[in-house]
Design a protein around this motif. Sequence first.
Motif, PDB file in Angstrom:
ATOM      1  N   ASP A 178      -6.537  -1.755  -1.298  1.00 31.37           N
ATOM      2  CA  ASP A 178      -5.275  -1.648  -1.369  1.00 31.37           C
ATOM      3  C   ASP A 178      -4.506  -0.416  -1.157  1.00 31.37           C
ATOM      4  O   ASP A 178      -3.615  -0.055  -0.562  1.00 31.37           O
ATOM      5  N   VAL A 221      -1.596   0.678   1.170  1.00 33.98           N
ATOM      6  CA  VAL A 221      -0.202   1.511   1.091  1.00 33.98           C
ATOM      7  C   VAL A 221      -0.209   2.715   1.685  1.00 33.98           C
ATOM      8  O   VAL A 221       0.908   3.060   2.194  1.00 33.98           O
ATOM      9  N   LYS A 236       3.117  -6.547   0.513  1.00 32.57           N
ATOM     10  CA  LYS A 236       3.365  -6.091  -0.883  1.00 32.57           C
ATOM     11  C   LYS A 236       4.563  -6.806  -1.317  1.00 32.57           C
ATOM     12  O   LYS A 236       5.514  -7.062  -0.860  1.00 32.57           O
ATOM     13  N   VAL A 243       7.518  -0.816  -3.351  1.00 28.16           N
ATOM     14  CA  VAL A 243       6.648   0.403  -3.905  1.00 28.16           C
ATOM     15  C   VAL A 243       7.302   1.376  -4.324  1.00 28.16           C
ATOM     16  O   VAL A 243       7.855   1.987  -3.248  1.00 28.16           O
TER      17      VAL A 243
END
Length: 311
Positions: free
Chosen positions: A167, A171, A211, A215
Amino acid sequence: MQPGRRLLGMVACGVCGEENPERARFCLGCGTPLAAAAGREARKVVTVVFSDLAGSTSLGERLDPESLGRVMARWFEAMRAVLERHGGTVQKFIGDAVMAVFGIPALHEDDAVRAVRAADELRHGLEGLNHELRRDWGVTLAMRTGINTGEVVAGDPGVGDALVLGDAVNVAARLEQAAAAGEVLLGEPTWRLVRDAVRVEPVAPLPLKGKDRPVAAFRLLSVTPGVPGHARRLDAPMVGRERPLRLLRDVFEAAAGDGACHLVTVLGAAGVGKSRLAAEFLAEVGRQATVLRGRCLSYGEGITYWPVAEI
């Protein structure tokens, strides 16, 4: 040398990257059996850097394919040089984007700081490259970058498996896409590791593709040279170091009284408290002496006299 790849009678550990004699059965750096380390996947906490060019579509419209190829080659050359100088490993070039990983093949305690310093150097060093590109092709480049830290599964590049999955990679790529031209966006895990070495400003939580929740991210403003990413807490009293402190005091008094130089070398295993001992001593003598500091960097080029230059 890449992990697992044999070259000139040496083999690199697939876990820590240490080069070992070909006859060695266990890694001299971490003790991992070399046969088991070769060709296997490893879980690591790394810092991932994604950078690409903002407005590259218009760049392709202005240049013919051959000129565009030369411009991109210079861009990739400059990117690779800076990233590798700071200890990163360039994983791949995707179109006009570059993905680099800090922490593979060897982990360092300051990988996140290295990644952020590299991104900041790339951003500010782009003007020099743009001067060359304006002169030769009449174009300038603008870059955007995303940086994130987290656990990944890394293959063994020594056997042709250079994949880094997790991940943290996704990201970092999404942060790069969300950044504006000239911006460097840090994921929250990276910011926690570098917060004492940078100036940032928080941005509104980003709704990144893939997501479930927005974030948290931080816009990088500047990096402070020579500052560790995470300052040590020194508010607890130091215990059990009176003898070495007394020795340092005696040497300081002898140097001051004799008007002569004295050298003290503090040796010890990682985490035993060498930095804390030095900090406590310097706090005592700070009003009686001028304290100058220099570091021996563990990476880079032309750094033989770096401590002297800093002092």
